[in-house]
Design an enzyme around this catalytic site. Structure first.
Site, PDB file in Angstrom:
ATOM      1  N   CYS A  94      28.920   3.408  28.524  1.00 18.18           N
ATOM      2  CA  CYS A  94      28.740   4.337  29.652  1.00 18.18           C
ATOM      3  C   CYS A  94      28.649   5.805  29.200  1.00 18.18           C
ATOM      4  O   CYS A  94      27.650   6.199  28.632  1.00 18.18           O
ATOM      5  CB  CYS A  94      29.824   4.110  30.690  1.00 18.18           C
ATOM      6  SG  CYS A  94      29.259   4.560  32.333  1.00 18.18           S
ATOM      7  N   ARG A 127      25.383   7.424  42.910  1.00 18.58           N
ATOM      8  CA  ARG A 127      25.905   6.690  41.766  1.00 18.58           C
ATOM      9  C   ARG A 127      25.440   5.244  41.851  1.00 18.58           C
ATOM     10  O   ARG A 127      25.276   4.688  42.942  1.00 18.58           O
ATOM     11  CB  ARG A 127      27.433   6.745  41.733  1.00 18.58           C
ATOM     12  CG  ARG A 127      27.991   8.133  41.581  1.00 18.58           C
ATOM     13  CD  ARG A 127      29.480   8.083  41.314  1.00 18.58           C
ATOM     14  NE  ARG A 127      29.776   7.541  39.998  1.00 18.58           N
ATOM     15  CZ  ARG A 127      29.664   8.221  38.859  1.00 18.58           C
ATOM     16  NH1 ARG A 127      29.248   9.474  38.874  1.00 18.58           N
ATOM     17  NH2 ARG A 127      29.965   7.668  37.710  1.00 18.58           N
ATOM     18  N   HIS A 190      31.057  -1.448  31.599  1.00 15.30           N
ATOM     19  CA  HIS A 190      32.354  -1.028  31.060  1.00 15.30           C
ATOM     20  C   HIS A 190      33.486  -1.886  31.589  1.00 15.30           C
ATOM     21  O   HIS A 190      33.260  -2.949  32.154  1.00 15.30           O
ATOM     22  CB  HIS A 190      32.593   0.454  31.256  1.00 15.30           C
ATOM     23  CG  HIS A 190      32.358   0.942  32.629  1.00 15.30           C
ATOM     24  ND1 HIS A 190      32.978   0.405  33.709  1.00 15.30           N
ATOM     25  CD2 HIS A 190      31.550   1.929  33.091  1.00 15.30           C
ATOM     26  CE1 HIS A 190      32.580   1.058  34.781  1.00 15.30           C
ATOM     27  NE2 HIS A 190      31.708   1.968  34.446  1.00 15.30           N
TER      28      HIS A 190
HETATM   29  N1  GLN Z   1      29.827  10.465  33.536  1.00 10.40           N
HETATM   30  C1  GLN Z   1      28.814   9.478  33.415  1.00 10.40           C
HETATM   31  C2  GLN Z   1      28.041   9.185  34.697  1.00 10.40           C
HETATM   32  O1  GLN Z   1      28.570   9.265  35.785  1.00 10.40           O
HETATM   33  C3  GLN Z   1      29.415   8.234  32.838  1.00 10.40           C
HETATM   34  C4  GLN Z   1      30.405   7.586  33.758  1.00 10.40           C
HETATM   35  C5  GLN Z   1      31.172   6.484  33.111  1.00 10.40           C
HETATM   36  O2  GLN Z   1      31.452   6.517  31.922  1.00 10.40           O
HETATM   37  N2  GLN Z   1      31.564   5.532  33.921  1.00 10.40           N
HETATM   38  O3  GLN Z   1      26.864   8.860  34.619  1.00 10.40           O
END
Ligand code: GLN
Length: 241
Positions: A94, A127, A190
């Site tokens: 990630c 997201r 993840h």
């Molecule tokens: N900060 C990154 C995003 O939001 C990665 C997030 C994460 O590691 N879950 O894309």
């Protein structure tokens, strides 16, 4: 034989319990009679050294923590690049995946990446969150996991880790997820990625062991009946037919 695993910045990049992935690698080595040592490198350390490391793991984090790590790792860019080009095993999850690229463009700033992979990431409107299932050329079983990222990663000519059967993947459109480059395995999946996907864990371990020993042929199989049942359950629950 001793395999040394380096967990980079567990104090900052630790969303969803990335330490479980370290423990999974360690245990699956020990069960097969290998020695395994886990080292950590945190923001309080200043002895960055990959010379005797067999597996580097870097996890996920918020944009803020990712930026702190990126700034710190830029000082070691050359060493990380050499490690990767010399077939060092690097597992990046990630936020860790995003920072291997050229940059991560947020709405209000751009975070410079390590430029290890020819990829870049741009923050999208919403997201991408949910369960994900992949078909990968690198393992027989489907890879299952959970993704939660605002960034969309464009991997250019790189080989993806897998084709998305369910979920979003790198940037929601091409239907591919992650990158495999030499012995770098980079992915948005993840949390308990390796406990959920023991075959992927063994793929990673076999790359590390074979890099260390020319006589290596194959990892001894382990009794993975429960893990296989759990994996199949998730695949059947989510996969598009
Ligand atoms: N900060 C990154 C995003 O939001 C990665 C997030 C994460 O590691 N879950 O894309």
């Amino acid at each position: 034989m001793k395999i040394k695993i380096l967990h980079l910045y567990p104090d900052l990049l630790n969303l969803y319990g990335d330490k479980g992935n370290i423990e999974c690698m360690r245990k699956r080595l020990v069960w097969r009679g290998y020695d395994a040592e886990v080292k950590t490198y945190t923001c309080l350390d200043n002895n960055f050294d990959l010379s005797d490391i067999d597996i580097v793991f870097i996890g996920g984090g918020s944009d803020r923590e990712q930026k702190i790590v990126c700034d710190k790792l830029l000082a070691h860019k050359k060493e990380i690049k050499n490690y990767v080009e010399n077939d060092g095993v690097l597992v990046a999850v990630c936020g860790g995946y995003q920072l291997l690229g050229k940059y991560y463009k947020l709405h209000d700033e751009t975070i410079e990446g390590l430029d290890i992979l020819d990829i870049f990431t741009e923050q999208g409107k919403k997201r991408l969150i949910g369960n994900i299932v992949l078909k990968s050329e690198f393992v027989d079983e489907e890879i299952v996991g959970f993704e939660n990222h605002g960034g969309r990663t464009y991997i250019g000519k790189h080989t993806p880790l897998g084709k998305v059967l369910y979920g979003f993947g790198n940037e929601e459109k091409t239907g591919y997820e992650g990158v495999v480059y030499k012995n770098v395995i980079a992915t948005y999946l993840h949390g308990p990625l390796l406990p959920k996907n023991p075959q992927l864990c063994d793929y990673i371990l076999s790359k590390a062991v074979s890099r260390k020993s020319r006589n290596f042929t194959i990892l001894e199989p382990l009794e993975d009946a429960l893990e296989k049942t759990a994996n199949e359950y998730i695949v059947n629950r989510f996969k598009r037919n």
